[in-house]
Design a protein around this motif. Structure first.
Motif, short mmCIF file in Angstrom:
data_model
loop_
_atom_site.label_atom_id
_atom_site.label_comp_id
_atom_site.label_asym_id
_atom_site.label_seq_id
_atom_site.Cartn_x
_atom_site.Cartn_y
_atom_site.Cartn_z
N SER A 64 0.71 -1.07 0.15
CA SER A 64 -0.05 -0.27 0.07
C SER A 64 1.18 1.48 0.00
N ILE A 65 1.98 1.23 0.95
CA ILE A 65 3.00 2.21 0.79
C ILE A 65 3.44 2.47 -0.57
N ILE A 66 3.86 1.40 -1.33
CA ILE A 66 4.28 2.06 -2.18
C ILE A 66 3.68 1.89 -3.69
N LEU A 67 2.56 1.79 -3.84
CA LEU A 67 1.58 2.44 -4.11
C LEU A 67 1.08 3.44 -4.39
N GLN A 68 0.67 4.31 -3.16
CA GLN A 68 0.58 5.25 -2.74
C GLN A 68 1.57 6.15 -3.44
N SER A 69 3.07 6.06 -2.37
CA SER A 69 4.26 6.84 -2.60
C SER A 69 4.84 7.56 -4.14
N SER A 70 4.38 6.23 -5.07
CA SER A 70 4.68 6.05 -6.67
C SER A 70 3.70 6.44 -7.13
N PHE A 72 2.17 9.31 -5.95
CA PHE A 72 2.40 10.52 -5.67
C PHE A 72 4.16 11.42 -6.80
N LEU A 73 5.08 10.47 -6.82
CA LEU A 73 6.25 10.39 -7.35
C LEU A 73 5.79 10.48 -9.11
N ILE A 74 5.34 10.39 -9.52
CA ILE A 74 5.05 10.01 -11.10
C ILE A 74 3.92 11.21 -11.61
N ILE A 110 -5.84 25.44 -14.96
CA ILE A 110 -5.16 25.30 -14.09
C ILE A 110 -3.87 24.06 -13.71
N HIS A 111 -3.15 23.66 -13.86
CA HIS A 111 -1.77 23.30 -13.13
C HIS A 111 -0.99 23.18 -11.71
N ILE A 112 -0.72 21.79 -11.27
CA ILE A 112 -0.58 22.12 -10.07
C ILE A 112 0.90 21.01 -9.86
N HIS A 113 2.29 20.95 -9.38
CA HIS A 113 2.93 19.78 -9.41
C HIS A 113 3.82 20.51 -8.33
N ASP A 114 3.79 19.16 -7.25
CA ASP A 114 4.10 19.02 -5.84
C ASP A 114 5.19 18.76 -5.55
N TYR A 115 6.07 19.40 -5.21
CA TYR A 115 7.33 18.81 -4.70
C TYR A 115 7.66 18.54 -3.04
#
Length: 304
Positions: A212-218, A220-222, A250-255
Motif C-alpha cells: 500500500s505504501i509503495i502504491l501511494q508513494s509511487s 505521488f512521484l509519477i 490550472i496546473h499544479i506540481h507538488d514537490y
C-alpha cells in the motif's frame, strides 16, 4: 480531544519553532523509535518464554517499526534541505523515496515470517498461556494506538505521507497484537495450530501495508491529479478579485515542500500592460499567502 493532545505536545516540545516539517518528522521518528524498542523487547522475550511463532512475528513487526521510524528521521533530514542549483524545487520528494524503502522492508519482514508461520501451522507445538503476558501485550496495544494518534495527526498537519504511513504501520502492529491475544485464548482448548494461522495473518498484514505504501508513494512521484479542494481554493482566491473574468488551465506540481501552481486568467476591461502585471502580482501573492509552500505563475489572456 485528540487535537488538544497534539496541540499540547506541539507546545511542550516547541515543534512549530523553526522548520515545522522537520521538527514534526524528527519528533515522530524519535518517540516511535524509543517506544518501539521497549515493545520489541517485551514481545520478543515473551515469544521465547511462551514458544509462540505468531508473537515472535509480531515482535519483529515492531522491530520493523523501529527501522521505518529511523528512515522517517533520515528522510525528513534530507527533505528539509534547501533548494540548490541542481534541485531548484527543493528535496521534498525524498520523503516519498524513503517511504518506498520503508515499504520494501515491511514486505521482506512479512515474507520471512509467513514462511516461518506456515511451518508452525504444519508442525504445531504446545504453547503456554500466561495471563500476565496477555495483560502486558494489551498495554502495548494502548501505547501503539497513542503512537498512531501522534503520527496521524502530525502527518495531517503538514500533509506528510511518511508520517501518515508510519501511523498505519503502528495501527497494523496493534491489530496484529490483538489477533495474537485472541489466539492465546484459543490455545486453552488445544488449538495450537492457530498460532501458525495467526502468524500468517500478521505476515500478510505486514506485507499488505508495504504494498500500500509503495502504491501511494509511487503515485505521488509519477504525478497525481491535484485535489478538488486545492483547485477550489485557488479559484476562490482568484475570483475574490473583482477584476477577474475567468480562471482556467490550472496546473499544479507538488514537490513536497514546494508546490508549483500555474494557470491562465482573463481580466475585465481594457488595461495597460503595467496594470495587468500589477493586478496579477496581487493575485499571485494572495494565493502564496494562503497556500503554504506555493509558488504561483499566472499567464494573462485577452478577453474573447
Amino acid at each position: 480531544m485528540k487535537e488538544k493532545i497534539i496541540d499540547s505536545i506541539i507546545k511542550i516540545f516547541k515543534l512549530e519553532k523553526g522548520d515545522k516539517n522537520r521538527n514534526f518528522g524528527f519528533f515522530e521518528g524519535i518517540i516511535s523509535t524509543i517506544f518501539n524498542f521497549f515493545i520489541f523487547l517485551i514481545k520478543y522475550l515473551f515469544s521465547n518464554t511462551l514458544n509462540s511463532i505468531s508473537l515472535k512475528a509480531d515482535a519483529f513487526h515492531t522491530l520493523s517499526d523501529i527501522l521505518t521510524s529511523i528512515i522517517v528521521i533520515i528522510g525528513f533530514y534530507f527533505a528539509s534541505k534547501k533548494a540548490d542549483k541542481k534541485h531548484p524545487f527543493g528535496h521534498g520528494r525524498i520523503e516519498k523515496i524513503f517511504s518506498i524503502l520503508m515499504a520494501i522492508i515491511l514486505i521482506y519482514v512479512g515474507y520471512e515470517f509467513f514462511i516461518s508461520s506456515l511451518d508452525r501451522f504444519k508442525n504445531p507445538v504446545n504453547i503456554d498461556i500466561n495471563y500476565i503476558a496477555i495483560l502486558i501485550l494489551f498495554i502495548t496495544i494502548l501505547i501503539k494506538e497513542f503512537l498512531t494518534l501522534i503520527s496521524l495527526e502530525l502527518g495531517k498537519r503538514i500533509n506528510s505521507l511518511a508520517l501518515k504511513t508510519d501511523a498505519w504501520h503502528h495501527r497494523s502492529d496493534s491489530i496484529a497484537t490483538l489477533l495474537i491475544i485472541v489466539g492465546f485464548f484459543t490455545f486453552k482448548f488445544g488449538l495450537y495450530f492457530l498460532d501458525g494461522v495467526f502468524g500468517m495473518a500478521v505476515s500478510v498484514l505486514i506485507a499488505y501495508t508495504g504494498f500500500s505504501i509503495i502504491l501511494q508513494s509511487s503515485s505521488f512521484l509519477i504525478g497525481e491529479e491535484p485535489s478538488a479542494d486545492l483547485v477550489k481554493k485557488i479559484n476562490d482566491i482568484a475570483y475574490n478579485f473583482d477584476y477577474v473574468e475567468d480562471v482556467h488551465h490550472i496546473h499544479i506540481h507538488d514537490y513536497g515542500n514546494q508546490i508549483e501552481i500555474t494557470f491562465h486568467i482573463r481580466l475585465k476591461g481594457d488595461q495597460t500592460l503595467n496594470e495587468v502585471h500589477d493586478k496579477i502580482t496581487r493575485i499571485e501573492e494572495a494565493i502564496e499567502n494562503e497556500i503554504k509552500g506555493a509558488n504561483v505563475t499566472i499567464h494573462s489572456e485577452p478577453l474573447k
